[in-house]
Motif scaffolding. Structure first.
Motif: not given
Length: 259
Positions: A17-25
């Motif tokens: 699961h790839a994200h542009d922005t996260l608080g914390s992986t």
């Protein structure tokens, strides 16, 4: 280039699961576990705003650095064996760094510091954080200074870019996913930790050198004498006594003598 897993990881059933922005992986991986996911599932983000390290310390991860977590199934594995996953992760990370820097990295450039750091020239390049996700899974978090190392830290830190290595986070994740599959097969749900331990020791920083370990109730001084079959740090004290450490703040070399 976008994040991707290696063919070996995909064949082993890993997903991404790839994200542009996260608080914390790590937080996202824990949320996936709470929703019933057991993995193996990678979570990666181009930007991470609330990353954390060991003992709740903040982990700064600007765009261009690698922030990734692996939700790993551990159902049926004894807790003491689950705890050794950090060494699997460290070995995989060091080998992946070798892969992406293969064209101009010398042997021994990337070394492993107990329990869960990767060093380059004695400076911190990467950190690993394990967090329990119930009884069925563990989150293995990876943070790597690819393009930049944060300022104002209480320890020396470096980045791949400042070391002269032309690497990016996407390539590193692909290499890491392949190397984790390789190391996890050797580990074999904890039954093969002895083999992982031998490989880890070959890359360990500070063996035979002065070490200081800060514990909640005392400070140990001595020589770094490796790790035991449970992954505990072995400290040879000046009086000849041997101490094993399960958790503590470790300083090597000149930092050890000053601690």
């Amino acid at each position: 280039m976008g994040f991707r897993l290696s063919p070996e990881a995909r064949e082993a059933g890993h997903r991404l699961h790839a994200h542009d922005t996260l608080g914390s992986t790590n937080t996202e991986a824990l949320a996936q576990a709470q929703a019933g996911e057991a993995g193996p599932l990678w979570i990666a983000a181009h930007r991470q705003s609330e990353g954390r390290g060991r003992r709740g310390a903040a982990w700064v991860s600007p765009e261009g650095n690698l922030a990734a977590s692996l939700l790993w199934p551990v159902a049926g594995i004894a807790p003491e064996q689950v705890a050794t996953l950090g060494f699997v992760a460290g070995l995989a990370m060091a080998n992946a760094l070798d892969d992406v820097a293969a064209s101009h990295a010398s042997e021994g450039t990337f070394r492993l510091k107990w329990p869960n750091d990767v060093l380059a020239n004695g400076e911190k390049l990467a950190g690993i954080l394990l967090e329990a996700a119930g009884k069925r899974a563990v989150v293995v978090g990876f943070g790597v200074n690819v393009l930049a190392a944060p300022d104002g830290l209480p320890y020396a830190a470096t980045s791949l870019a400042s070391l002269g290595f032309d690497a990016d986070a996407a390539d590193l994740l692909a290499a890491l996913s392949r190397r984790f599959v390789e190391a996890a097969r050797i580990w074999n749900k904890g039954h093969g930790f002895s083999s992982v331990r031998q490989r880890w020791l070959q890359r360990a920083a500070g063996i035979g050198a002065p070490v200081t370990v800060r514990l909640p109730d005392r400070t140990l001084h001595g020589l770094h004498d490796g790790i035991d079959e449970g992954g505990r740090l072995i400290v040879l004290a000046p009086d000849g006594q041997t101490h094993t450490v399960t958790a503590g703040e470790v300083h090597f070399g000149s930092a050890a003598t000053a601690a």
